[in-house]
Design a protein around this motif. Structure first.
Motif, PDB file in Angstrom:
ATOM      1  N   GLU A  78       0.829  -1.207   0.000  1.00 47.10           N
ATOM      2  CA  GLU A  78       0.000   0.000   0.000  1.00 47.10           C
ATOM      3  C   GLU A  78       0.865   1.258   0.000  1.00 47.10           C
ATOM      4  N   ARG A  79       1.952   1.249   0.778  1.00 43.02           N
ATOM      5  CA  ARG A  79       2.848   2.409   0.811  1.00 43.02           C
ATOM      6  C   ARG A  79       3.548   2.599  -0.529  1.00 43.02           C
ATOM      7  N   ALA A  80       3.887   1.510  -1.189  1.00 42.71           N
ATOM      8  CA  ALA A  80       4.518   1.600  -2.504  1.00 42.71           C
ATOM      9  C   ALA A  80       3.547   2.185  -3.523  1.00 42.71           C
ATOM     10  N   THR A  81       2.276   1.763  -3.432  1.00 43.02           N
ATOM     11  CA  THR A  81       1.249   2.308  -4.323  1.00 43.02           C
ATOM     12  C   THR A  81       1.125   3.815  -4.148  1.00 43.02           C
ATOM     13  N   LEU A  82       1.117   4.260  -2.888  1.00 44.53           N
ATOM     14  CA  LEU A  82       1.040   5.683  -2.591  1.00 44.53           C
ATOM     15  C   LEU A  82       2.245   6.419  -3.163  1.00 44.53           C
ATOM     16  N   ALA A  83       3.435   5.874  -2.973  1.00 43.74           N
ATOM     17  CA  ALA A  83       4.644   6.535  -3.457  1.00 43.74           C
ATOM     18  C   ALA A  83       4.630   6.675  -4.976  1.00 43.74           C
ATOM     19  N   LEU A  84       4.174   5.642  -5.674  1.00 44.99           N
ATOM     20  CA  LEU A  84       4.108   5.697  -7.132  1.00 44.99           C
ATOM     21  C   LEU A  84       3.113   6.753  -7.594  1.00 44.99           C
ATOM     22  N   GLU A  85       1.957   6.834  -6.918  1.00 41.24           N
ATOM     23  CA  GLU A  85       0.971   7.852  -7.281  1.00 41.24           C
ATOM     24  C   GLU A  85       1.542   9.249  -7.091  1.00 41.24           C
ATOM     25  N   GLU A  86       2.221   9.464  -5.965  1.00 40.95           N
ATOM     26  CA  GLU A  86       2.759  10.794  -5.682  1.00 40.95           C
ATOM     27  C   GLU A  86       3.856  11.180  -6.670  1.00 40.95           C
ATOM     28  N   ALA A  87       4.557  10.177  -7.232  1.00 44.34           N
ATOM     29  CA  ALA A  87       5.661  10.458  -8.147  1.00 44.34           C
ATOM     30  C   ALA A  87       5.198  10.715  -9.574  1.00 44.34           C
TER      31      ALA A  87
END
Length: 307
Positions: A78-87
């Motif tokens: 879930e944290r990786a998904t968030l990081a990808l969206e923010e990038a």
């Protein structure tokens, strides 16, 4: 050793729910499918992860160990998904939402049309659930977000692991056979002698409406228990009784039904529930903005709190 995220979710739900049937229901699979996947997980690990104790299932020590790591793994995803969206400069993501009938018919089409026009990379799939079930599905990870309700007479208990954003505040109206109530407004007590059409007390809506009637000094005489507002209004149109309907439910009103304002207003707040870890997701904020915009276009208040 490679782990399937799907099987790890199933193991986590088995630990939370205690039975394969309950875990399957939470994840929207059949019990046999969950059993097969858990058996495959045991083969992948090469050790026994759970044992049956009557109808319930208890994790072995290795099962508990793997479940603890599953929480970390799924949280990391879930944290990786968030990081990808923010990038990303533009958001590309698929989200699954929990809905119920009046939201799906009265609010979501307008909201998703606007979202697709402005942010075509965000795809929202929907799954219809009873309103009281949607928050659990978000917490368990089978939904990304869901619509939830609070009634002025019966607020829902809230999970501290979830956030919610108010989308709309609806009024409830009396739905009566055409010509039954000539006045511009009516009190609940004035409807006490009519037969009622309400959802069962197992539903949040059914409980809230019974509480409202009791607060006004009577027990409704319920001739018909039906869960959907559209079905209840169809029965009202046939002269079988009276019911209560929300603003969003009015889009489903058939001919032969009058809607009358309640002299003492009853309100309900519609919110979007999502996990606290999703608070920073750009896609979630864009969805909330689109749904609030649709609610405002329909003339619904979007920030008023319950009285």
């Amino acid at each position: 050793m490679e782990f399937s995220l799907q099987r790890l979710r199933m193991l986590r739900e088995l630990d939370r729910r205690g039975t394969v049937t309950a875990a399957a229901g939470a994840l929207h699979y059949t019990a046999s499918a969950v059993s097969q996947q858990l058996a495959q997980l045991e083969r992948d690990v090469g050790a026994k992860l759970f044992e049956r104790l009557g109808r319930r299932v208890q994790l072995t020590e290795l099962g508990k160990l793997l479940t603890a790591h599953a929480e970390e793994i799924l949280g990391a995803v879930e944290r990786a998904t968030l990081a990808l969206e923010e990038a990303q400069e533009s958001v590309t993501v698929r989200l699954t939402a929990g809905v119920w009938a009046s939201v799906a018919s009265g609010l979501l089409p307008r909201a998703l049309t606007a979202l697709a026009a402005e942010h075509p990379g965000i795809k929202v799939r929907t799954r219809e659930l009873a309103p009281e079930e949607t928050a659990d599905a978000v917490r368990d990870g089978s939904l990304d977000f869901s619509f939830v309700i609070d009634y002025s007479d019966a607020p829902m208990p809230w999970d501290a692991g979830l956030e919610r954003a108010v989308i709309a505040v609806e009024r409830l109206h009396a739905a009566v056979p055409a010509g039954t109530v000539p006045a511009g407004s009516v009190s609940l007590l004035e409807l006490a002698e009519h037969p009622w059409i309400l959802a069962s007390p197992k539903s949040h809506f059914g409980r809230a409406m019974r509480i409202a009637c009791q607060r006004h000094g009577f027990e409704p005489k319920i001739d018909h228990e039906v869960e959907e507002q559209a079905t209840a209004m169809a029965m009202v149109a046939a002269g079988l009784g009276v019911t209560l309907v929300s603003d969003l439910g009015l889009i489903l009103r058939p001919p032969g039904v009058d809607t009358v304002a309640l002299a003492s207003p009853l309100m309900r707040t519609v919110s979007i529930a999502y996990r606290t870890t999703a608070l920073r997701r750009p896609s979630m904020q864009l969805v909330i903005h689109a749904v609030r915009g649709a609610a405002a276009e329909l003339g619904l208040a979007t920030e008023t709190t319950l009285p």
